[in-house]
Enzyme design. Structure first.
Site, PDB file in Angstrom:
ATOM      1  N   SER A 122      67.486  18.745  37.191  1.00 49.58           N
ATOM      2  CA  SER A 122      66.390  19.384  36.363  1.00 49.58           C
ATOM      3  C   SER A 122      65.752  20.809  36.690  1.00 49.58           C
ATOM      4  O   SER A 122      65.786  21.008  37.820  1.00 49.58           O
ATOM      5  CB  SER A 122      65.153  18.434  36.504  1.00 49.58           C
ATOM      6  N   SER A 123      65.214  21.443  35.797  1.00 46.88           N
ATOM      7  CA  SER A 123      64.639  22.771  36.156  1.00 46.88           C
ATOM      8  C   SER A 123      63.327  22.547  36.728  1.00 46.88           C
ATOM      9  O   SER A 123      62.597  23.629  37.405  1.00 46.88           O
ATOM     10  CB  SER A 123      64.540  23.659  35.000  1.00 46.88           C
TER      11      SER A 123
ATOM     12  N   CYS B 234      70.191  31.764  33.896  1.00 46.26           N
ATOM     13  CA  CYS B 234      68.587  30.975  33.782  1.00 46.26           C
ATOM     14  C   CYS B 234      67.694  31.998  33.138  1.00 46.26           C
ATOM     15  O   CYS B 234      67.537  33.246  33.703  1.00 46.26           O
ATOM     16  CB  CYS B 234      68.148  30.346  34.990  1.00 46.26           C
TER      17      CYS B 234
ATOM     18  N   GLY C 110      70.879  24.936  30.230  1.00 48.89           N
ATOM     19  CA  GLY C 110      69.698  25.165  29.341  1.00 48.89           C
ATOM     20  C   GLY C 110      70.306  25.843  27.953  1.00 48.89           C
ATOM     21  O   GLY C 110      69.460  26.078  27.128  1.00 48.89           O
TER      22      GLY C 110
ATOM     23  N   ARG D 230      68.024  17.142  29.132  1.00 45.37           N
ATOM     24  CA  ARG D 230      67.483  17.701  30.322  1.00 45.37           C
ATOM     25  C   ARG D 230      66.151  18.327  30.052  1.00 45.37           C
ATOM     26  O   ARG D 230      65.411  18.463  30.728  1.00 45.37           O
ATOM     27  CB  ARG D 230      68.628  18.810  30.696  1.00 45.37           C
TER      28      ARG D 230
ATOM     29  N   GLU E 185      69.932  53.729  49.388  1.00 41.46           N
ATOM     30  CA  GLU E 185      70.252  54.248  50.840  1.00 41.46           C
ATOM     31  C   GLU E 185      71.455  53.559  51.357  1.00 41.46           C
ATOM     32  O   GLU E 185      72.112  53.799  52.356  1.00 41.46           O
ATOM     33  CB  GLU E 185      69.277  54.591  51.914  1.00 41.46           C
ATOM     34  N   GLY E 186      71.034  52.000  51.205  1.00 43.89           N
ATOM     35  CA  GLY E 186      72.061  51.120  51.947  1.00 43.89           C
ATOM     36  C   GLY E 186      73.492  51.173  51.434  1.00 43.89           C
ATOM     37  O   GLY E 186      74.487  50.715  52.052  1.00 43.89           O
ATOM     38  N   GLY E 187      73.695  51.675  50.200  1.00 45.01           N
ATOM     39  CA  GLY E 187      75.157  51.876  49.715  1.00 45.01           C
ATOM     40  C   GLY E 187      75.613  53.248  49.903  1.00 45.01           C
ATOM     41  O   GLY E 187      74.828  53.978  50.771  1.00 45.01           O
TER      42      GLY E 187
END
Length: 409
Positions: free
Chosen positions: A171-172, A228, A318, A327, A394-396
């Site tokens: 279930s969501s 989702c 969904g 659902r 900057e991380g790449g």
């Protein structure tokens, strides 16, 4: 589906391909094309537990030299030439017989020579090649199954009879009286013998509600899945990291108060491999990986070519394609009134084994950077910090020109 998984790697496998001596080569080929098994048991009545009269494998026939109408009895390996074992044979003894006689399969028969099971050489080899596989005490894969809060009284007994090891309410939104009623029915009917998870929740209150209701584990996350659109459609949900950190704190609080540890599963938000490590560091005991597994050969969806690249189909529970109206049913017509998931594609990534191995290497490597060797230590020692959008860039790689992978012409 549960029964198929439980029977696939059982050590003692009930025969899934069965014919009589009066069947033909055409029947053998059709059966192999339908289920993929090359070992066919030949029994008096063509059933999995009939009197064993012989076996047909790919070594017993050659399509180019035989007629499709040839009778099975004329080319099968007959009973008197088969090596079999009695019903009381253990799996270790069966594997010893297989290796001693250089067999690919060993039929297990009762005192009346009725076929009970097969033990296959490939299962032993597969187990040795995959030591981390999760098996029950009968060497079968552990299997989970989803249920809802509507027909659980009919669905749960059927799933347990098929061999399901753990159930989870799909279930969501898990913070509901319906989920507590479902768990209560399980406890009244089966006591603590059935393991059942619940969810999804995104805060302390939701977790404590399900933990006190008797859930064996709780799933965390609303709206964070790649397919989702619950937040976009209904405006409910929460950022996955925030939800996970709060629920993990509630789990630890509940453990201190009661001595009962209720594991949590992080469901949603995993895009890159390092997100797995982040989720574990934030407190998750295990992870839900939908998009991740949907990309592999083993997922049951079609591989298609889209704009020159191979993709795999992937859709949400969904979405209208899933047709899982129960659902979200509010007592109206048996259809989805609106969608909470999309129908999509994910980039095809090849075999599961190689990809999972690489992902686990990354998780372990990051744990080494943190200086820990266990997940509880990771949760205790990892230092989490907020990062800016500039920091992410900057991380790449940046401010460089990538060299071409192929030589210039």
């Amino acid at each position: 589906m549960v029964a198929r998984v439980k029977g696939y790697k059982a050590g003692f496998v009930t025969s899934a391909s069965n014919l009589t001596p009066e069947n033909t080569l055409a029947d053998v080929l059709a059966l192999k094309a339908r289920n993929g098994f090359s070992t066919v048991a030949i029994t008096a009545d063509g059933t999995p537990n009939g009197k064993l009269l012989g076996i047909v494998t790919s070594r017993d026939y050659r399509i180019s030299r035989m007629d499709p109408s040839d009778k099975v009895k004329d080319f099968m390996t007959p009973r008197d030439k088969l090596i079999t074992a009695p019903a009381e044979t253990t799996l270790k003894e069966a594997n010893d017989i297989i290796w001693e006689h250089k067999l690919n399969s060993l039929p297990i028969v009762d005192r009346d020579d009725n076929l009970l099971y097969f033990v296959f050489r490939k299962d032993y080899s597969s187990h040795k090649a995959n030591p981390l596989e999760l098996l029950d005490d009968k060497k079968r894969y552990l299997v989970g199954a989803g249920i809802n809060t509507r027909d659980y009284a009919q669905r749960i007994p059927a799933l347990l009879n098929a061999g399901a090891d753990v159930l989870v309410i799909d279930s969501s939104e898990g913070y509901t009286c319906w989920q507590s009623k479902t768990i209560a029915w399980v406890r009244e009917t089966y006591g603590d013998s059935v393991k059942i998870g619940a969810g999804n929740v995104v805060d302390r209150d939701g977790f404590l509600f399900l933990a006190r209701a008797g859930a064996d584990f709780v799933k965390v996350g609303i709206g964070g899945g790649s397919i989702c659109i619950t937040r976009e459609t209904k405006g409910i949900g929460r950022g996955q990291a925030t939800a996970l950190i709060e629920v993990a704190a509630a789990r630890d609080e509940y453990f201190r108060e009661t001595g009962i540890y209720v594991p949590i599963c992080s469901d949603g938000g995993i895009v890159h491999d390092y997100h797995m490590t982040l989720a574990l560091a934030m407190g998750a005991d295990f992870l839900m990986l939908g998009r991740y597994f949907a990309r592999f050969d083993e997922s049951p969806t079609n591989k298609v070519m889209v704009n020159g690249a191979y993709m795999k189909e992937y859709w949400g529970e969904g979405s209208n394609r899933a047709r899982n109206w129960q659902r979200y049913d509010l007592g109206g017509a048996s259809k989805l009134s609106f969608e909470e998931g999309v129908d999509s594609y994910v980039t095809y990534a090849g075999p599961l084994h190689d990809n999972v191995e690489a992902s686990l290497y990354k998780v372990k490597s990051t744990m080494c950077n943190v200086g820990v060797t266990t997940i509880p230590d990771l949760q205790r020692d990892a230092k989490l910090t907020l990062v800016s959008s500039v920091s992410i860039v900057e991380g790449g790689y940046h401010d460089v020109t990538l060299r071409s992978a192929s030589p210039a012409k």
